[in-house]
Design an enzyme around this catalytic site. Sequence first.
Site, PDB file in Angstrom:
ATOM      1  N   ASP A  28       6.266   9.097  21.096  1.00  0.00           N
ATOM      2  CA  ASP A  28       5.124   8.809  20.215  1.00  0.00           C
ATOM      3  C   ASP A  28       5.325   7.332  20.093  1.00  0.00           C
ATOM      4  OD1 ASP A  28       3.696  11.468  20.016  1.00  0.00           O
ATOM      5  OD2 ASP A  28       5.045  11.732  17.946  1.00  0.00           O
ATOM      6  N   ASP A  43      -1.920   5.841  -6.253  1.00  0.00           N
ATOM      7  CA  ASP A  43      -2.489   6.770  -5.472  1.00  0.00           C
ATOM      8  C   ASP A  43      -1.351   7.202  -4.566  1.00  0.00           C
ATOM      9  OD1 ASP A  43      -4.087   8.176  -3.308  1.00  0.00           O
ATOM     10  OD2 ASP A  43      -4.799   6.302  -2.248  1.00  0.00           O
ATOM     11  N   ALA A  44      -1.025   8.557  -4.060  1.00  0.00           N
ATOM     12  CA  ALA A  44       0.081   8.971  -3.451  1.00  0.00           C
ATOM     13  C   ALA A  44       0.319   8.390  -1.971  1.00  0.00           C
ATOM     14  CB  ALA A  44       0.391  10.389  -3.250  1.00  0.00           C
ATOM     15  N   ASP A 102       0.614   4.046   1.499  1.00  0.00           N
ATOM     16  CA  ASP A 102       1.280   4.741   2.636  1.00  0.00           C
ATOM     17  C   ASP A 102       2.333   3.558   3.664  1.00  0.00           C
ATOM     18  OD1 ASP A 102      -0.526   6.893   2.601  1.00  0.00           O
ATOM     19  OD2 ASP A 102      -2.159   5.960   3.337  1.00  0.00           O
ATOM     20  N   LYS A 103       2.158   2.282   3.067  1.00  0.00           N
ATOM     21  CA  LYS A 103       2.850   1.536   3.908  1.00  0.00           C
ATOM     22  C   LYS A 103       4.609   1.377   3.514  1.00  0.00           C
ATOM     23  CE  LYS A 103       1.121   0.545   7.226  1.00  0.00           C
ATOM     24  NZ  LYS A 103       1.856   0.968   8.355  1.00  0.00           N
ATOM     25  N   LYS A 131      11.627   9.203  20.570  1.00  0.00           N
ATOM     26  CA  LYS A 131      10.450  10.029  20.301  1.00  0.00           C
ATOM     27  C   LYS A 131       9.443   9.020  21.199  1.00  0.00           C
ATOM     28  CE  LYS A 131      12.522  12.178  16.976  1.00  0.00           C
ATOM     29  NZ  LYS A 131      14.222  12.053  17.098  1.00  0.00           N
ATOM     30  N   ARG A 137       0.116   7.675   7.780  1.00  0.00           N
ATOM     31  CA  ARG A 137      -1.242   7.746   7.548  1.00  0.00           C
ATOM     32  C   ARG A 137      -2.177   6.771   7.907  1.00  0.00           C
ATOM     33  NH1 ARG A 137      -2.519  10.877   2.195  1.00  0.00           N
ATOM     34  NH2 ARG A 137      -1.706   9.172   0.768  1.00  0.00           N
ATOM     35  N   LYS A 138      -1.367   5.672   8.254  1.00  0.00           N
ATOM     36  CA  LYS A 138      -2.111   4.716   8.724  1.00  0.00           C
ATOM     37  C   LYS A 138      -1.894   4.093  10.297  1.00  0.00           C
ATOM     38  CE  LYS A 138      -4.358   3.423   4.952  1.00  0.00           C
ATOM     39  NZ  LYS A 138      -4.313   4.846   4.418  1.00  0.00           N
ATOM     40  N   LYS A 190      -5.717  -4.261   0.607  1.00  0.00           N
ATOM     41  CA  LYS A 190      -6.190  -3.949   1.523  1.00  0.00           C
ATOM     42  C   LYS A 190      -7.391  -4.922   1.940  1.00  0.00           C
ATOM     43  CE  LYS A 190      -7.553   0.438   2.052  1.00  0.00           C
ATOM     44  NZ  LYS A 190      -8.196   1.857   1.582  1.00  0.00           N
ATOM     45  N   GLU A 192      14.831  15.254   9.865  1.00  0.00           N
ATOM     46  CA  GLU A 192      15.956  15.781  10.682  1.00  0.00           C
ATOM     47  C   GLU A 192      16.597  14.672  11.365  1.00  0.00           C
ATOM     48  OE1 GLU A 192      12.471  17.877  10.064  1.00  0.00           O
ATOM     49  OE2 GLU A 192      12.488  16.678  11.888  1.00  0.00           O
ATOM     50  N   HIS A 224       0.879  -1.285   0.189  1.00  0.00           N
ATOM     51  CA  HIS A 224      -0.049   0.099   0.090  1.00  0.00           C
ATOM     52  C   HIS A 224       0.919   1.228   0.163  1.00  0.00           C
ATOM     53  CE1 HIS A 224      -2.398   3.063   1.571  1.00  0.00           C
ATOM     54  NE2 HIS A 224      -3.550   2.433   1.044  1.00  0.00           N
ATOM     55  N   GLU A 260      10.365  11.606   7.335  1.00  0.00           N
ATOM     56  CA  GLU A 260       8.866  11.254   6.667  1.00  0.00           C
ATOM     57  C   GLU A 260       9.295  10.891   5.013  1.00  0.00           C
ATOM     58  OE1 GLU A 260       6.765  11.359   8.782  1.00  0.00           O
ATOM     59  OE2 GLU A 260       7.649  12.558  10.308  1.00  0.00           O
ATOM     60  N   PHE A 318      -8.191  -4.108 -10.331  1.00  0.00           N
ATOM     61  CA  PHE A 318      -7.233  -3.374  -9.656  1.00  0.00           C
ATOM     62  C   PHE A 318      -5.854  -3.649 -10.377  1.00  0.00           C
ATOM     63  CE2 PHE A 318      -5.623  -2.877  -4.961  1.00  0.00           C
ATOM     64  CZ  PHE A 318      -4.974  -1.969  -5.232  1.00  0.00           C
ATOM     65  N   LYS A 351      10.541   7.373  13.240  1.00  0.00           N
ATOM     66  CA  LYS A 351      10.891   8.148  14.537  1.00  0.00           C
ATOM     67  C   LYS A 351      11.996   7.175  15.280  1.00  0.00           C
ATOM     68  CE  LYS A 351       6.754  10.764  14.664  1.00  0.00           C
ATOM     69  NZ  LYS A 351       5.491  10.845  15.211  1.00  0.00           N
TER      70      LYS A 351
END
Length: 390
Positions: A275, A242-243, A19-20, A273, A248-249, A169, A58, A17, A45, A234, A269
């Site tokens: 997060d 798709d960008a 995003d992945k 971090k 995002r996931k 998906k 960074e 995918h 990123e 597909f 990260k």
Amino acid sequence: MARKEFLFTSESVSEGHPDKICDRISDAIVDEFLKVDPYSRCAVETLATTNKVVLAGETRGPKEIDTHIMEKSARRVIRDIGYEQDGFHWKNADIDIFVHEQSADIARGVDEAEGKDEGAGDQGIMFGYAVNETPELMPAPILYAHKILRLIAEARHAGTETRLGPDAKSQLTLRYVDGKPVEVTSLVLSTQHYDEALSSNDVRAIVTPYIEAALPEGWLTEKTVWHVNPTGKFVIGGPDGDAGLTGRKIIVDTYGGAAPHGGGAFSGKDPTKVDRSAAYAARYLAKNVVAAGYAERCTIQLAYAIGVSEPLSLYVDTYGTGTVRDSVIEKALWETMPLTPRGIRTHLGLNKPIYERTAAYGHFGREPEADGGFSWERVDLVDGIRKQIG
């Protein structure tokens, strides 16, 4: 009182995918830094679109991890996932890199100094969750949505399913009775395929054995509603269709919506971090609370301030399933494990190149690995928690 009978749905996405792909490239860069210096700082990123990858972020660490190494890592990830299509190819995609030194202001707040322990890399809230509806102490919808895609990907990599592409998906809707999942009421699967002549029924025939192998026996019934490649075709998959962007996931990465999520994504990260590292610690604590038998279901929240070492709060919610008061569990957890950023990283051994493997099929519900991967899935705090509670 918690509902006992309901439907709940979670989705997963495959390693291919868009995003992945970005999550994995970002985590591959983190691993490159940690291989050379386990105390590197990295926040990278990734964006991907038609034959284009952009890295930005960074870092602070070894100079040998330069733009050449980052580009090489990105191309390897794309190749390993399996992209060799006209609109996205590991060999000829343009890769632009805009990565610079970490802000001195951030470094000042995070670094250890005289009279000051290392602080959190940012403010924020992090959640961990565990529930006893699966052996992995994970919510069933997200766990099995991941498993379906993982089995299909393994078959594709093994050369068993050459007709399928990397992008896919899945989505599962499960019916719960007495608070436990009992059957799949609907199943959605969309997977990229190379042969334009394949119909939705053809693709269903290909993927059905993997779906059946992934799910507990008896969960698929005559009443289960199937939607396989519901658009009919597909073929154009990945960033050409798709960008993609890192981060995002985040619901796919965690609990599929069955539990809260803090504000931050994980991938790209380093473990200073919170997060990332504190979300891992919160899952670790929640899983051990459930494994110790103190709750059937447990959410834990941690909160941090940038530059401050000690967490601002620790909150436990067992949704009325606890065998002792939630406040008793909170007190026990404070005493069981250090929850400063340094304490978390040391206890879980997070300063290692173990992150690329987390980028697809979930950060939780995985088996702890010999080299320290998925260390937050261990249940080695059970005795310590029991000792504190008494």
